[in-house]
Design a protein around this motif. Sequence first.
Motif, short mmCIF file in Angstrom:
data_model
loop_
_atom_site.label_atom_id
_atom_site.label_comp_id
_atom_site.label_asym_id
_atom_site.label_seq_id
_atom_site.Cartn_x
_atom_site.Cartn_y
_atom_site.Cartn_z
N ILE A 514 32.46 4.46 -28.55
CA ILE A 514 32.66 3.97 -27.18
C ILE A 514 32.72 5.13 -26.20
CG2 ILE A 514 34.32 2.83 -25.66
CD1 ILE A 514 34.99 0.96 -28.00
N GLU A 515 33.35 6.23 -26.57
CA GLU A 515 33.44 7.40 -25.70
C GLU A 515 32.06 7.97 -25.39
OE1 GLU A 515 36.04 10.22 -27.46
OE2 GLU A 515 37.83 8.96 -27.29
N SER A 528 20.50 0.68 -20.79
CA SER A 528 20.89 -0.59 -21.43
C SER A 528 21.24 -0.43 -22.89
CB SER A 528 19.76 -1.61 -21.26
OG SER A 528 18.57 -1.14 -21.84
N LYS A 529 20.61 0.49 -23.60
CA LYS A 529 20.92 0.66 -25.03
C LYS A 529 22.35 1.14 -25.21
CE LYS A 529 17.67 2.19 -27.68
NZ LYS A 529 16.70 3.07 -28.40
N ALA A 530 22.78 2.08 -24.38
CA ALA A 530 24.16 2.57 -24.48
C ALA A 530 25.15 1.47 -24.11
CB ALA A 530 24.35 3.78 -23.57
N ARG A 531 24.83 0.66 -23.11
CA ARG A 531 25.74 -0.42 -22.71
C ARG A 531 25.83 -1.49 -23.80
NH1 ARG A 531 28.07 -1.35 -18.06
NH2 ARG A 531 26.72 0.15 -16.98
N LEU A 532 24.72 -1.81 -24.41
CA LEU A 532 24.73 -2.80 -25.48
C LEU A 532 25.55 -2.31 -26.67
CD1 LEU A 532 23.66 -5.51 -26.57
CD2 LEU A 532 21.65 -4.26 -27.40
N ARG A 533 25.40 -1.02 -26.98
CA ARG A 533 26.16 -0.46 -28.12
C ARG A 533 27.66 -0.45 -27.82
NH1 ARG A 533 22.70 3.78 -30.07
NH2 ARG A 533 21.85 2.03 -31.27
N ARG A 534 27.99 -0.12 -26.57
CA ARG A 534 29.41 -0.13 -26.21
C ARG A 534 29.98 -1.55 -26.26
NH1 ARG A 534 31.63 2.24 -20.52
NH2 ARG A 534 30.74 0.29 -19.74
N ALA A 535 29.24 -2.52 -25.77
CA ALA A 535 29.70 -3.92 -25.81
C ALA A 535 29.92 -4.37 -27.25
CB ALA A 535 28.67 -4.81 -25.12
N ASP A 536 29.03 -3.97 -28.14
CA ASP A 536 29.17 -4.35 -29.54
C ASP A 536 30.40 -3.70 -30.17
OD1 ASP A 536 28.02 -5.52 -32.04
OD2 ASP A 536 27.91 -3.40 -32.60
N CYS A 537 30.63 -2.43 -29.84
CA CYS A 537 31.82 -1.75 -30.38
C CYS A 537 33.11 -2.40 -29.86
CB CYS A 537 31.78 -0.26 -30.03
SG CYS A 537 30.51 0.68 -30.90
#
Length: 583
Positions: A514-515, A528-537
Amino acid sequence: MVDASPERRSGCGLLNVVFGRSTFWLRRSTSTGSIPTPNSGSNNIAKTPSTPNSQRRRGGSDETAFLDACNNGSEGRPRPVSRPSPKAQGRHPQSQIQPGNRVPGRATANVLADQGHVNQGRRVPKEAIGISGELESMIADHQKSKGSNTLVRASSSNVMLFGNLGNLRQPGTSNASPNDNMFTYLPRPTAREESSAPTGRHAATRNSSEEPPASLCRAISTRMDPETLKILGNEDYKNGRFAEALALYDTAISIDPNKASYRSNKSAALTALGRLLEAVIDCREAIRIEPHYHRAHNRAATLYLRLGEAEKAMYHYKHAGPEADPEVIAKARAVQTHLNKCTEAQKLRDWNNLIKESGRAISAGADSAPQIFALQAEAFLKLNQHQEADEVLINGPNFEVDACTKFLGPIGSSYFLMIRAQVDMAAGRFDDALEAAQRAARLDSNNKEANMVMMRARAVAAARSRGNELFKASRFPEACSAYAGGLEHDPCNSVLLCNRAACWSKLGQLEKAIEDCAAALNVRPSYSKARLRRADCHAKLGNWEASIRDYEVLNRETPDDEEVSRALSEARSQLNKQHGDAD
């Protein structure tokens, strides 16, 4: 030894000059119009034989009649008749030449020397008569079988349909399509022809009886007249056909390269096509040819203003005379003022002020200045606003590197490429970044900053490539270390941060993931890829509110993404359950 050709002393010197031959045996060409003989009262462009036996033309050839007429008209006395020897006549009798058979013999020069044929006091090549007869026979056979005269001889070596006789429109073809080729609009007569020639929209549509005797030569000269080409180019330019106008201006320049107006008009067409750097070159050439050409000075000033060269713009406006616009001069002065402030802000590393002043310079008229856009992009990079820096260069001019180097010089072009390399690297375009950095270092080898950017680009590109290979092999700890090595050279690189977050997620270290995603989104909010990964985490950690916020942003950006919509619905459902349990 063969006597000197009588055409050298006759009135047919023009044809010798055109075709570049010391000895000229006229061919009967009907593709663009037959050259009228003194005894002929018509100017028909295409002739067809009146009888099938027209190959037997030993005594009445159009070619020899024309040559005799030219000869008699120029010398005023009869020519002695030379008789061929029986031996020469017996080599290839005319009666043995049949359609479809080639006449054996030596080279053309030898045929002229010892296989000539006497025709009305002139030595005519025997092969020419044979080939001519062969073609006339083919035409006659076609007309007899088809019942029409649409097949004519385009030259002494080929046969064409009447409607395909090259570029000139044939008279009498009223059923021809008005748009059958690019010469539907043929050149108008030039100014010097106006007094002696009929006026009209298209020179080729005039009645052939109104043409002067040298109709074919006049048509060719009119077609290739550069002033006519310029007029046609102007029509295309006014109608928005800039590429066609450019081609016509180029042709006019190739014919008359020392006419300033052609260069100036070409510059206008290039400007309309967005090729400003090339347009400047043609403007310079127009001014070189005609130093007091006001319109070219005005055009050059406008181009320099758009390219951010305010001092040069003001110089040319001063020489534009009545063409100069006082409002534009004021814009050039404003651009110069903002550029001075940009230079000062860059020295002081006042990046926010640099962004403002560069934006004002662009708004004042320097809307295609590579260096000003590079200054603004540099300021955004220094503030770690990578997305804004990328948008600046995307919205800026997109000139070819070589053309940009010619205009800016090697040092100016090196600076622009150095900034582009950093922007490409921040956006994850590592191959493009490395290429731009290498070119920047080559152009300005003594620039330490350019060399440092090149080394950084190499290190970051290698780290990303190595990390991707390890990640695909499911070697997540090693991949995480590889990405970390690249981040040592570019700590805020959003792509490396997002890739390392993927490794942390695979290793179960969701907080670290997340960091890294947050750091990537800080420099590129639309990643968008970083935001999607953060949402999943966040979802895996049960942070449903944070997860919903990220999913809602993604859902607005990509409303058709079913996976995002399904994840958002699930996160809302889980949040409702969590609230229900709390109640």
